[in-house]
Every structure is written in C-alpha cells, then in structure tokens.
Write a protein that holds these residues in place. Structure first.
Motif, PDB file in Angstrom:
ATOM      1  N   SER A 137       0.807  -1.220   0.000  1.00 58.42           N
ATOM      2  CA  SER A 137       0.000   0.000   0.000  1.00 58.42           C
ATOM      3  C   SER A 137       0.843   1.274   0.000  1.00 58.42           C
ATOM      4  CB  SER A 137      -0.940  -0.005   1.203  1.00 58.42           C
ATOM      5  OG  SER A 137      -0.225  -0.218   2.390  1.00 58.42           O
ATOM      6  N   ASP A 138       2.144   1.143   0.234  1.00 64.45           N
ATOM      7  CA  ASP A 138       3.016   2.321   0.160  1.00 64.45           C
ATOM      8  C   ASP A 138       3.903   2.310  -1.080  1.00 64.45           C
ATOM      9  OD1 ASP A 138       4.771   0.301   0.911  1.00 64.45           O
ATOM     10  OD2 ASP A 138       5.697   1.447   2.539  1.00 64.45           O
ATOM     11  N   ALA A 139       3.565   1.471  -2.067  1.00 64.54           N
ATOM     12  CA  ALA A 139       4.376   1.379  -3.292  1.00 64.54           C
ATOM     13  C   ALA A 139       4.220   2.618  -4.162  1.00 64.54           C
ATOM     14  CB  ALA A 139       4.013   0.128  -4.082  1.00 64.54           C
ATOM     15  N   GLY A 140       2.992   3.074  -4.379  1.00 64.36           N
ATOM     16  CA  GLY A 140       2.738   4.185  -5.283  1.00 64.36           C
ATOM     17  C   GLY A 140       2.978   3.784  -6.732  1.00 64.36           C
ATOM     18  N   HIS A 141       2.567   4.626  -7.646  1.00 62.99           N
ATOM     19  CA  HIS A 141       2.739   4.362  -9.079  1.00 62.99           C
ATOM     20  C   HIS A 141       3.428   5.550  -9.741  1.00 62.99           C
ATOM     21  CE1 HIS A 141      -0.489   1.527  -8.072  1.00 62.99           C
ATOM     22  NE2 HIS A 141       0.057   0.794  -9.019  1.00 62.99           N
ATOM     23  N   ASN A 142       4.525   5.284 -10.407  1.00 61.09           N
ATOM     24  CA  ASN A 142       5.239   6.298 -11.180  1.00 61.09           C
ATOM     25  C   ASN A 142       4.990   6.001 -12.662  1.00 61.09           C
ATOM     26  OD1 ASN A 142       7.077   7.756 -12.683  1.00 61.09           O
ATOM     27  ND2 ASN A 142       8.858   7.170 -11.482  1.00 61.09           N
ATOM     28  N   TYR A 143       3.945   6.593 -13.211  1.00 61.28           N
ATOM     29  CA  TYR A 143       3.635   6.451 -14.638  1.00 61.28           C
ATOM     30  C   TYR A 143       4.430   7.452 -15.476  1.00 61.28           C
ATOM     31  CZ  TYR A 143      -0.431   3.666 -13.243  1.00 61.28           C
ATOM     32  OH  TYR A 143      -1.251   2.706 -12.720  1.00 61.28           O
ATOM     33  N   GLU A 144       4.883   8.528 -14.852  1.00 67.28           N
ATOM     34  CA  GLU A 144       5.513   9.617 -15.580  1.00 67.28           C
ATOM     35  C   GLU A 144       6.798   9.197 -16.292  1.00 67.28           C
ATOM     36  OE1 GLU A 144       4.632   9.880 -12.217  1.00 67.28           O
ATOM     37  OE2 GLU A 144       2.711  10.820 -12.703  1.00 67.28           O
ATOM     38  N   THR A 145       7.633   8.395 -15.638  1.00 66.89           N
ATOM     39  CA  THR A 145       8.900   7.977 -16.253  1.00 66.89           C
ATOM     40  C   THR A 145       8.640   7.186 -17.528  1.00 66.89           C
ATOM     41  OG1 THR A 145      10.011   7.962 -14.113  1.00 66.89           O
ATOM     42  CG2 THR A 145      11.042   6.663 -15.870  1.00 66.89           C
ATOM     43  N   ILE A 146       7.658   6.286 -17.491  1.00 67.39           N
ATOM     44  CA  ILE A 146       7.340   5.489 -18.687  1.00 67.39           C
ATOM     45  C   ILE A 146       6.704   6.379 -19.755  1.00 67.39           C
ATOM     46  CG2 ILE A 146       6.011   3.522 -19.576  1.00 67.39           C
ATOM     47  CD1 ILE A 146       8.469   2.853 -17.713  1.00 67.39           C
ATOM     48  N   ALA A 147       5.846   7.312 -19.350  1.00 72.58           N
ATOM     49  CA  ALA A 147       5.226   8.220 -20.323  1.00 72.58           C
ATOM     50  C   ALA A 147       6.295   9.051 -21.037  1.00 72.58           C
ATOM     51  CB  ALA A 147       4.218   9.127 -19.630  1.00 72.58           C
ATOM     52  N   LYS A 148       7.327   9.442 -20.310  1.00 79.67           N
ATOM     53  CA  LYS A 148       8.377  10.287 -20.898  1.00 79.67           C
ATOM     54  C   LYS A 148       9.381   9.508 -21.736  1.00 79.67           C
ATOM     55  CE  LYS A 148      11.654  13.898 -19.635  1.00 79.67           C
ATOM     56  NZ  LYS A 148      12.200  14.726 -18.557  1.00 79.67           N
ATOM     57  N   TYR A 149       9.822   8.339 -21.220  1.00 81.78           N
ATOM     58  CA  TYR A 149      10.905   7.611 -21.881  1.00 81.78           C
ATOM     59  C   TYR A 149      10.470   6.296 -22.535  1.00 81.78           C
ATOM     60  CZ  TYR A 149      13.729  10.858 -19.173  1.00 81.78           C
ATOM     61  OH  TYR A 149      14.268  11.993 -18.627  1.00 81.78           O
ATOM     62  N   GLY A 150       9.285   5.792 -22.189  1.00 81.06           N
ATOM     63  CA  GLY A 150       8.811   4.522 -22.727  1.00 81.06           C
ATOM     64  C   GLY A 150       9.624   3.344 -22.226  1.00 81.06           C
ATOM     65  N   PHE A 151       9.291   2.178 -22.747  1.00 79.18           N
ATOM     66  CA  PHE A 151      10.087   0.976 -22.513  1.00 79.18           C
ATOM     67  C   PHE A 151      11.155   0.912 -23.597  1.00 79.18           C
ATOM     68  CE2 PHE A 151       7.132  -0.150 -19.395  1.00 79.18           C
ATOM     69  CZ  PHE A 151       7.436  -1.367 -18.817  1.00 79.18           C
ATOM     70  N   ALA A 152      12.288   0.299 -23.319  1.00 81.34           N
ATOM     71  CA  ALA A 152      13.395   0.234 -24.274  1.00 81.34           C
ATOM     72  C   ALA A 152      13.115  -0.740 -25.429  1.00 81.34           C
ATOM     73  CB  ALA A 152      14.690  -0.166 -23.564  1.00 81.34           C
ATOM     74  N   ARG A 153      12.124  -1.593 -25.280  1.00 89.25           N
ATOM     75  CA  ARG A 153      11.712  -2.515 -26.347  1.00 89.25           C
ATOM     76  C   ARG A 153      10.186  -2.549 -26.404  1.00 89.25           C
ATOM     77  NH1 ARG A 153      15.676  -6.087 -28.355  1.00 89.25           N
ATOM     78  NH2 ARG A 153      17.629  -5.867 -27.245  1.00 89.25           N
ATOM     79  N   ARG A 154       9.676  -2.912 -27.580  1.00 85.69           N
ATOM     80  CA  ARG A 154       8.236  -3.026 -27.801  1.00 85.69           C
ATOM     81  C   ARG A 154       7.891  -4.473 -28.094  1.00 85.69           C
ATOM     82  NH1 ARG A 154       5.632   1.685 -28.498  1.00 85.69           N
ATOM     83  NH2 ARG A 154       6.920   3.547 -28.661  1.00 85.69           N
ATOM     84  N   LEU A 155       6.725  -4.898 -27.595  1.00 88.00           N
ATOM     85  CA  LEU A 155       6.227  -6.241 -27.884  1.00 88.00           C
ATOM     86  C   LEU A 155       5.311  -6.130 -29.095  1.00 88.00           C
ATOM     87  CD1 LEU A 155       6.261  -9.209 -26.788  1.00 88.00           C
ATOM     88  CD2 LEU A 155       4.012  -8.666 -25.822  1.00 88.00           C
ATOM     89  N   LYS A 156       5.706  -6.778 -30.198  1.00 84.15           N
ATOM     90  CA  LYS A 156       4.945  -6.706 -31.439  1.00 84.15           C
ATOM     91  C   LYS A 156       4.657  -8.105 -31.955  1.00 84.15           C
ATOM     92  CE  LYS A 156       6.795  -2.302 -33.024  1.00 84.15           C
ATOM     93  NZ  LYS A 156       7.368  -1.598 -34.183  1.00 84.15           N
TER      94      LYS A 156
END
Length: 190
Positions: A162-181
């Motif tokens: 319950s104290d983990a929190g979510h950091n969506y901003e880093t992924i929104a800014k830099y994305g993942f280094a690979r894409r699943l296609k």
C-alpha cells in the motif's frame, strides 16, 4: 490447565470476495482505461489516431483496505485487458515503476494469454508468458506492463504494498526500451 472460553466470539462472513475472476464487495473501486488514455504508448501513431479513442482497452477492479501510503498494508486488483492491436503492437497497460522504487509486487494469470514485460533501471527488457495459473514476482526497481497476446480477454490479478505508489511519468516520458509486437504471428520483443 487454564482454558479461556470466549462466550461472545463471533464468526463473520468476509465483506470482500474473490470468486476466481472478480472482486465483489462494497469497497471495490473500478477504473477504466480507454484507447484515448493511452496516447503516446503505441509506436504506430497514424493507426492510433484512426481508432476510436472511446474504445475500452482495459479496466481494473481494486480493493484498498488501508489508506494509500500506509506501511505494511497490501492492495489487490484484477485487470481485464481486451484483445486487440494498434498496428502490430498488442493492447497493453500503461506500465509503471513504483514511486517507492524498492517495492515488489505479485501478478498471477487468471484467464487468457499475455506477456508481462519488465524493464529495470538500466533499461534492460525481458518478458514472461502469462496464462491461467502463472505466478509472476516483480522485484523492486523494475517497471512492468502487460500485453494481451491472445484472441480473448486477458484477466490477471495483482497484489502490491500500500506504500508502493505508481510512477507512470517515467514510462510516459521515456517509454520501454523494447516493444512487444506481433511478428510472423508471434509476439516478439523488438
């Protein structure tokens, strides 16, 4: 011998039920992510703009028995991820690190076929196949997102501190280094 007898002890039914596919109870919170909420996640922006932004990609039912940020508490959620693609990229969750970066999490497959995609702070990426009964440990310091690689809804459950929190901003800014296609009919990390 001392025997303690509790004359007023009662047995209660739980106020929250997990029936294998759903969380049921008065304190279950629901959230929905539509395609329009996932702008910037998919590589094929032309196809993305042509698709209905109101199309539901996934929804989540969660329970938060303690206040967010409480040390020692646990949350639980179930995600229902629709089948589909934007171009050749599977429908997926937004993905996140935890705000308290060292917090771990468990995911487990309930129904359908998917891939749990991981990325560490060095931007190294790997994935694990998700299926009914699969159990996935997500260590601290690792971003994670899930893609539905099947033709049916993917259902998976999660439990996190319950104290983990979510950091969506880093992924929104830099994305993942690979894409699943989907390449030649199979999921591949590119």
């Amino acid at each position: 011998i001392n025997i303690l007898i509790m004359k007023d002890a009662k047995i209660f039914l739980p106020e929250l039920i997990f029936n294998g596919k759903k969380l049921i109870g008065k304190d279950v919170e629901k959230s929905t992510r539509k395609l329009g909420d996932l702008k910037g996640i998919f590589e094929d922006e032309v196809t993305f703009r042509l698709m209905d932004p109101e199309q539901v990609v996934y929804y989540v039912s969660s329970t938060f028995p303690v206040e967010e940020g409480t040390p020692g508490g646990l949350f639980m959620g179930i995600t229902y991820l629709m089948p589909g693609k934007v171009g050749n990229e599977y429908f997926m969750t937004k993905g996140h690190f935890h705000s308290n970066i060292d917090r771990a999490e468990f995911y487990w497959g309930v129904e359908g076929e998917g891939m749990l995609i991981f990325m560490n702070e060095k931007r190294e990426v790997w994935a694990e196949r998700m299926y009914p009964g699969s159990l996935h440990y997500i260590p601290g310091g690792v971003a994670h997102r899930v893609a539905n690689v099947g033709n049916d809804m993917l259902i998976f459950a999660a439990s996190w501190p319950s104290d983990a929190g979510h950091n969506y901003e880093t992924i929104a800014k830099y994305g993942f280094a690979r894409r699943l296609k989907e390449i030649d009919g199979k999921p591949k990390l590119i």
